[in-house]
Scaffold this active site. Structure first.
Site, PDB file in Angstrom:
ATOM      1  N   HIS C  32      20.313  -1.386 -46.986  1.00  0.00           N
ATOM      2  CA  HIS C  32      20.059  -1.981 -48.288  1.00  0.00           C
ATOM      3  C   HIS C  32      20.578  -1.045 -49.368  1.00  0.00           C
ATOM      4  CE1 HIS C  32      17.744  -5.139 -46.608  1.00  0.00           C
ATOM      5  NE2 HIS C  32      16.812  -4.341 -46.113  1.00  0.00           N
ATOM      6  N   THR C  33      20.508  -1.511 -50.609  1.00  0.00           N
ATOM      7  CA  THR C  33      20.909  -0.676 -51.735  1.00  0.00           C
ATOM      8  C   THR C  33      20.148   0.647 -51.699  1.00  0.00           C
ATOM      9  OG1 THR C  33      21.050  -2.706 -52.980  1.00  0.00           O
ATOM     10  CG2 THR C  33      21.218  -0.671 -54.214  1.00  0.00           C
ATOM     11  N   GLN C  34      20.872   1.732 -51.681  1.00  0.00           N
ATOM     12  CA  GLN C  34      20.206   3.024 -51.717  1.00  0.00           C
ATOM     13  C   GLN C  34      20.404   3.721 -53.055  1.00  0.00           C
ATOM     14  OE1 GLN C  34      18.112   3.901 -49.396  1.00  0.00           O
ATOM     15  NE2 GLN C  34      18.627   2.045 -48.288  1.00  0.00           N
ATOM     16  N   SER C  35      21.302   3.189 -53.837  1.00  0.00           N
ATOM     17  CA  SER C  35      21.512   3.738 -55.174  1.00  0.00           C
ATOM     18  C   SER C  35      22.148   2.664 -56.043  1.00  0.00           C
ATOM     19  CB  SER C  35      22.439   4.948 -55.094  1.00  0.00           C
ATOM     20  OG  SER C  35      23.670   4.561 -54.551  1.00  0.00           O
TER      21      SER C  35
END
Lengths: 295, 260, 260
Positions: C32-35
């Protein structure tokens, strides 16, 4: 009824030897018993109106709406079986929102009508289902302005490649009528339900294709036509429900909304006046006829 | 094409077709918790229980808000909390605290609708433990304290760790200033290191026996604990929210604390 | 040409070396989006007598690159609520579409959209909390401005963890460091918001944006302000920070090549 006893009318998805689908025709009969519904398309908007028959004195006036909002810019009115209409509207809402999730923009009225037409048509194909007992009038306004994509953050290049094109004409009013067979056409004026014949006659007199009728006058005409159509089949009491969609500059700013109470009442008064005028004329004519007979 | 067909079909060719990779597993850099600071404290008496918390909410060195309550009425009316007979304080990660409070609130309401009687504090305490333990491997990062009156009308106080281990106690401090407040409470509520003067020498010296304190005394202890914590802990301050639960119901008192 | 259609049109291995298939992960853990990627900076807002004013600049940054300079980060919901977004712009667009679909659904009924800013804030904070609990966060910090059910001015914050807090003035991102002190000086928290006029509030926000433009490297001098009162929402987009003075820059010494 030529169909009765032949067996060809007992199942959907079965043609009679002369090429008719009787179930669809019976569905159309269900529509013919429903309160009159009409739609008028003019240059600066669309009006929907319905004759809501009062089935019980215990019903709250002004409640139990028959015209539904499908998306910001689309409304639907149905004539026929009310629950079928509700399901139809629910499907229309799903289509409109799924269009938005795919294309990030409002669904064009033509595309919505096309999808609904296909949906209704599918209910004529299978023996496990019955056709819709409604004819629906879909009215809406495709935005004439260049619309931002849903969720768009910027305004794009100010000039050059990908820049704006001046004077491009898009959008406008849309009015479609979808029948139980799945058949649908675009109309200037559409009428269905019990008083459709009288309503159609009145709509034809308006010369809608010339584009001379404006939206506010169309509201008044719509009210009058519903009253005229009701007059023809004179029975129970009814309530008039109307909605409209205007241009972005117009009174509803491209949205589908109920016609404001004040304008609605004004239109109803005008409709009643027009009707009373007609009655007097008719009575005079009858009186004259009588005199002539005596002679 | 001289190169055509020269290359033997090796396993290196595969491109867009499924194949395993040796790519290292990406490290998760999203951390789902934060510490919103603050402190809470609960003390019971013979016929009452008090829960208190400061109202500061922090993020690092920032003060988010000077009024973010940490003590909640459980099982009462939606907006006002009227009719509640249980109170809960949560300190730690505020979003988890909020979620936990809302879940317990719903549970206590459902209990009342289904059983036609209010949930006992004891049952509620056990249920809260279960709720916390259900998220054992992704815990609600909060220190909860639950308070009410028990079946005998005595003040009841239950304190929890983030994964549901709990215990009924006389008093408990939680949150960022817990280590500052708890020793003070040990001494002032449970009379630790307090002896009866002249009772003996050395080991013969007799400890002062703890007994339930009157409400005025307890309230004063709470205020003193917080005014002291405010002096020594940067995450504590702004306001003190006090909830007193007695036979008559729940009383909420707000008093300002230093805002520095 | 060879027999392997999957390599047709791809750079040839004998010329370019073999393709690193780790870029084509088809198996392995779901990520998933980590940043965040394209981001907006601060949002600032203040309550005043009879309403709320909120502002954000028009920049979306891609790291240190000023990527988009005409981004509207204030989003209008219904006829009396505004959401100001900081953080990831694509997540903002997702939430904007989510809000749009809610508004359309609310308008199916004849009474129209009855959700106020407080309802909206509760909803959005739960969306954030749910997504953080799935380790798939929506990378935003938002301010919701409008009115509550009693028609009182409402201003509250929610972030990617689901943390919420409320105060008379709020700021996200750099604004929490630079704008909040200014707002707290101009409008001390103990003074009632009834003493703050609409004009004062708006002027204060413009002043804060100017300070942010001077000191936040990821900010822009073009911005949007929305003022929400019982009369409706007044949005001014494409505003320009006026009366900039860079005189102070001359006195700054000791950076870069300049030594004295």
């Amino acid at each position: 009824m030529t169909s009765i006893g032949t067996g060809y009318d007992l199942s959907n998805s079965v043609f009679s030897p002369d090429g008719r689908n009787f179930q669809v025709e019976y569905a159309a009969k269900a529509v013919e018993n429903g309160g009159t519904a009409i739609g008028i398309r003019c240059k600066d908007g669309v009006v929907l109106a319905v004759e809501k028959t009062i089935t019980s004195k215990l019903l709250k006036p002004g409640a139990n709406n028959r015209i539904a909002t499908v998306d910001r810019h689309v409304g639907i009115v149905t004539a026929g079986l009310v629950p079928d209409g509700r399901h139809f509207v629910s499907r229309a809402r799903d289509e409109a929102s799924s269009w938005r999730s795919v294309y990030k923009s409002p669904i064009p009225i033509s595309a919505l009508s096309n999808r609904l037409g296909s949906y209704v048509q599918a209910y004529t194909l299978y023996s496990s289902v019955r056709p819709f007992g409604v004819t629906a009038i879909v009215g809406g306004w495709d935005s004439e302005a260049e619309l931002a994509v849903d969720g768009q953050v910027g305004s794009g290049p100010r000039s050059g490649s990908g820049g704006k094109v001046d004077g491009a004409q898009t959008g406008g009013p849309g009015l479609y009528m979808i029948e139980p067979s799945g058949l649908y056409w675009g109309y200037y004026g559409a009428a269905t339900g019990k008083g459709r014949q009288a309503a159609k006659a009145e709509l034809e007199k308006l010369d809608l294709s010339s584009g001379n009728l404006n939206l506010v006058d169309a509201v008044k005409e719509a009210a009058r036509i519903i009253y005229v159509a009701h007059e023809d089949s004179k029975d129970k009491e009814f309530e008039l429900e109307m909605s409209w969609i205007s241009t972005l500059e117009g009174p509803t700013k491209g949205r589908h909304e109920a016609v404001p109470q004040q304008l609605l009442q004004e239109a109803e008064r005008a409709a009643k006046r027009a009707l009373e005028g007609d009655d007097e004329e008719e009575e005079e004519a009858k009186a004259n006829e009588g005199e002539q007979m005596e002679e | 094409m001289s190169l055509m067909g020269q290359q033997p079909h090796s396993e290196a060719i595969g491109y867009s077709f499924p194949q395993s990779t040796n790519a290292p597993i990406k490290e998760h850099s999203f951390y789902p918790y934060t510490d919103n600071g603050g402190s809470t404290l609960g003390i019971t008496g013979a016929d009452f229980a008090i829960l208190a918390g400061d109202t500061r909410s922090v993020a690092g060195y920032n003060i988010n808000s000077r009024y973010a309550p940490k003590v909640f009425k459980i099982g009462g009316d939606d907006e006002t909390g009227d009719g509640a007979h249980i109170i809960l304080s949560v300190v730690g990660f505020a979003a988890d605290g909020q979620a936990l409070k809302e879940r317990l609130d719903a549970v206590v309401k459902m209990y009342k609708y289904q059983h036609g009687k209010p949930m006992s504090v004891r049952a509620c305490a056990q249920r809260l433990s279960t709720i916390l333990y259900q998220k054992r491997f992704f815990p609600y990062y909060v220190h909860a304290i639950l308070a009410g009156l028990d079946e005998e009308g005595k003040g009841a106080l239950y304190s929890y760790d983030p994964v549901g281990s709990y215990e009924r106690e006389q008093c408990r401090a939680a949150g960022s200033a817990a280590s500052l407040i708890m020793p003070f409470l040990d001494n002032q509520v449970n009379f630790k290191n307090q002896y009866i003067p002249g009772s003996g020498e050395g080991h013969a010296l007799e400890s002062k026996k703890p007994e339930p304190l009157p409400r005025e005394t307890v309230e004063q202890i709470v205020r003193d604990a917080f005014t002291s914590a405010v002096e020594r802990h940067i995450e504590v301050g702004d306001g003190l929210q006090l909830m007193v639960i007695t036979e008559k119901g729940i009383e909420e008192i707000y008093t300002p604390l230093k805002k520095d | 040409m060879n027999h392997y259609p999957e390599v047709w049109g791809r750079p040839r291995d004998d010329v370019y070396g073999s393709y690193n298939p780790s870029y084509l992960q088809t198996s392995g853990p779901k990520t998933h989006t980590q940043s965040p990627a394209v981001t907006g900076t601060s949002v600032i807002a203040v309550k005043f007598n009879g309403g709320v004013a909120i502002a954000a600049d028009n920049l979306a940054s891609y790291g240190s690159l000023a990527r988009f300079t005409d981004v509207k980060r204030l989003r209008i919901f219904g006829d009396s609520a505004v959401v100001g977004f900081g953080g990831d712009v694509s997540d903002m667009q997702y939430i904007d579409r989510l809000l749009e679909s809610i508004d359309i659904r609310e308008n199916y009924s004849a009474h129209g959209n009855t959700l106020n800013a407080k309802n909206l804030h509760t909803y959005l904070s739960k969306v954030f909390y749910k997504r953080r609990s799935e380790f798939n966060p929506l990378w935003n910090h938002i301010l919701v401005a409008g009115f509550d059910e009693n028609k009182n001015p409402f201003l509250s914050s929610a972030d990617l963890l689901g943390t919420t807090y409320s105060a008379p003035h709020l700021a996200t991102g750099f604004g929490a460091h630079l704008a909040i002190p200014i707002l707290r000086r101009l409008f001390p928290e103990e003074t009632p918001i009834e003493k703050i006029s609409k004009e004062e509030a708006e002027a204060a926000l413009r002043e804060c944006l100017k300070v942010l433009w001077y000191r936040d490297a990821r900010s822009l001098d073009q911005y949007s302000v929305a003022v929400i009162t019982s009369d409706g929402i007044e949005v001014k987009e494409n505003q320009q920070i006026e009366a900039q003075s860079w005189a102070f820059a001359e006195s700054i010494k000791g950076y870069g090549a300049q030594v004295n």
